[in-house]
Design an enzyme around this catalytic site. Structure first.
Site, mmCIF file in Angstrom:
data_model
loop_
_atom_site.group_PDB
_atom_site.id
_atom_site.type_symbol
_atom_site.label_atom_id
_atom_site.label_comp_id
_atom_site.label_asym_id
_atom_site.label_seq_id
_atom_site.Cartn_x
_atom_site.Cartn_y
_atom_site.Cartn_z
ATOM 1 N N HIS A 77 -12.088 10.796 21.050
ATOM 2 C CA HIS A 77 -12.738 10.591 22.205
ATOM 3 C C HIS A 77 -12.630 11.745 23.265
ATOM 4 C CE1 HIS A 77 -8.998 9.166 24.748
ATOM 5 N NE2 HIS A 77 -8.817 8.539 23.429
ATOM 6 N N ASP A 79 -13.149 11.542 26.839
ATOM 7 C CA ASP A 79 -12.550 11.091 28.012
ATOM 8 C C ASP A 79 -11.018 10.982 28.240
ATOM 9 O OD1 ASP A 79 -12.933 8.921 26.387
ATOM 10 O OD2 ASP A 79 -12.517 7.668 28.239
ATOM 11 N N ASP A 137 -4.309 12.598 24.732
ATOM 12 C CA ASP A 137 -4.913 11.258 24.394
ATOM 13 C C ASP A 137 -6.480 11.623 25.069
ATOM 14 O OD1 ASP A 137 -6.070 8.786 24.008
ATOM 15 O OD2 ASP A 137 -4.754 7.963 25.500
ATOM 16 N N GLU A 173 -13.863 6.003 25.606
ATOM 17 C CA GLU A 173 -13.006 5.187 24.840
ATOM 18 C C GLU A 173 -11.905 4.441 25.639
ATOM 19 O OE1 GLU A 173 -9.218 4.396 22.402
ATOM 20 O OE2 GLU A 173 -9.751 5.504 24.152
ATOM 21 N N GLU A 174 -11.381 5.190 26.741
ATOM 22 C CA GLU A 174 -10.205 4.710 27.690
ATOM 23 C C GLU A 174 -10.730 3.287 28.509
ATOM 24 O OE1 GLU A 174 -7.464 5.445 27.429
ATOM 25 O OE2 GLU A 174 -7.402 7.297 26.615
ATOM 26 N N ASP A 199 -5.954 9.600 17.102
ATOM 27 C CA ASP A 199 -5.741 9.171 18.392
ATOM 28 C C ASP A 199 -4.401 8.216 18.723
ATOM 29 O OD1 ASP A 199 -6.019 8.491 20.877
ATOM 30 O OD2 ASP A 199 -7.632 6.937 20.633
ATOM 31 N N HIS A 378 -1.144 8.435 29.072
ATOM 32 C CA HIS A 378 -1.690 7.878 30.506
ATOM 33 C C HIS A 378 -0.562 8.024 31.450
ATOM 34 C CE1 HIS A 378 -4.093 4.683 28.159
ATOM 35 N NE2 HIS A 378 -4.502 5.613 27.662
#
Length: 403
Positions: A77, A79, A137, A173-174, A199, A378
């Site tokens: 992903h 994003d 990520d 995805e997030e 991921d 994150h």
């Protein structure tokens, strides 16, 4: 090809491109900046000699080694997460010599944290400057796949023994919407096709099990009036929301109170003013029956609370997000992952989260997850360990080569 140098060069470029998704816009993709990454990836694939498709919904597709019976899809992903600052990223490279790494006056990566995440003396680590996440990520996953594809194109004799390879880079995805507009015209769903997401945040772990997930939103409608004349008239939704938040956290375990196979209900966002307050969050469990019990218990709690606060209008909605992928993975695929993993001392494990593969597996495309070399997702303390990312490139090459 020098996998390490190629990976670093690619990741450093991708990390500096803002591509945060947003759970509040309702758009698809949720943010236009994700197209900035997508356009670069499309051009890089075309420069390697491939045909690449960029869809109106910000998916990048590319099929390599066309015409083979078997097919492997590699999914990452584009994003980055919205829960930490994700723009104006300034990557920093550290040749780790031990001890703490000071990112700035406020953010320090401790030696214990680094060692606990398998960092070793001599590792090359990439971080931000401590003011943003670094975006490992899942831009580390993207750099892994792009390095692999460049290597194959430079060694085309390898294609003879490889399956058809489909690259798919996804948006959003997030926020749990990574496959909402995916086009299976490119990925396919048949007995000859499997996929992998790149991921995972734990080195050498092969994830075949994820949380099952639901989301919730609580709306509280109060009544506002001039404060000077508010006696027995004003209904302050902020105060009511605070009471409800306290009740939820006293009744259910939240994320920071759980580990291993424990599920939770976690409040993620609260916004409000006197007349309207919203509380949103997530429900997680590895067991589908427990997930639905959490869901029912939360709804019952909110409805009972509403009966005790009839001066306000209180409602709750819950929505399905994704299901545990383990239910949908064939044993033959798990056996292949395990067999190859022995070479890398990998272990089959579950991930306390979800991936695009969770929903893809449920939709008919079995999609386990492998590591990408990043950890502390994150967070402004996010780190990419280049040694681990390079090992993922080698694992993917072995996976593609294994019959």
């Amino acid at each position: 090809m020098d996998f390490k140098a190629s990976f670093i060069e690619k990741f450093m470029r991708y990390a500096q491109i803002a591509s945060g998704s947003s759970s509040t816009t309702g758009n698809h993709p949720s943010t236009q900046c994700q197209f900035d990454v997508a356009k670069i990836l499309k051009k890089e694939l075309e420069d390697l000699g491939f045909e690449a498709i960029l869809s109106e919904f910000c998916y990048v597709y590319c099929t390599i080694n066309k015409g083979k019976k078997d097919r492997v899809c590699l999914v990452c992903h584009m994003d980055t997460n919205e829960d930490a600052p994700n723009s104006n990223v300034h990557p920093q490279i550290h040749e780790y010599k031990g001890g703490n790494i000071i990112l700035n006056n406020d953010v320090v990566l401790t030696q214990d944290d680094l060692f606990n995440h398998n960092c070793k003396i001599g590792d090359t680590l990439i971080t931000s400057d401590g003011t943003t996440l670094i975006g490992g990520d899942d831009k580390a996953g993207i750099a892994i796949v792009m390095t692999l594809i460049q290597y194959l194109q430079e060694n085309q004799h390898l294609y003879e023994n490889l399956p058809e390879i489909v690259i798919c880079f996804t948006p959003d995805e997030e926020i749990g919407e990574g496959v909402n507009n995916i086009d299976f015209k490119y990925l396919k769903k048949d007995d000859n096709t499997v996929a992998l997401t790149v991921d995972g945040s734990v080195f050498q772990e092969l994830n075949i099990s994820t949380f099952s997930a639901r989301g919730f939103e609580i709306k509280i409608e109060g009544y506002n009036i001039h404060p000077g004349y508010a006696y027995k008239k004003m209904v302050n939704s902020i105060i009511i929301g605070a009471k409800l938040t306290e009740l939820i956290t006293q009744t259910f375990k939240s994320a920071e109170q759980t580990k291993d196979e424990e599920g939770y209900i976690n409040i993620m966002h609260t916004t409000g003013e006197i007349s309207n307050t919203k509380i949103s969050g997530i429900i997680r469990s590895f067991q589908n029956d427990e997930l639905m019990r959490f869901d029912k218990d939360l709804i019952d709690l909110v409805n009972n609370f509403a009966k005790q606060h009839e001066s306000a209008k209180i409602s709750i909605t819950t929505t399905k997000q994704y299901m545990n992928m383990r239910t949908y993975l064939p044993q033959s695929l798990i056996d292949k992952l395990f067999k190859l993993g022995e070479k890398y001392e990998s272990k089959i494990s579950q991930i306390r989260g979800g991936t695009d593969g969770s929903r893809l597996s449920e939709m008919g495309l079995p999609t386990p997850n492998i590591w990408d070399g990043a950890f502390n997702y994150h967070s402004v303390k996010e780190v990419v360990n280049v040694r681990e990312s390079v090992s993922a490139i080698s694992y993917l090459l072995d996976f593609l080569s294994e019959k």
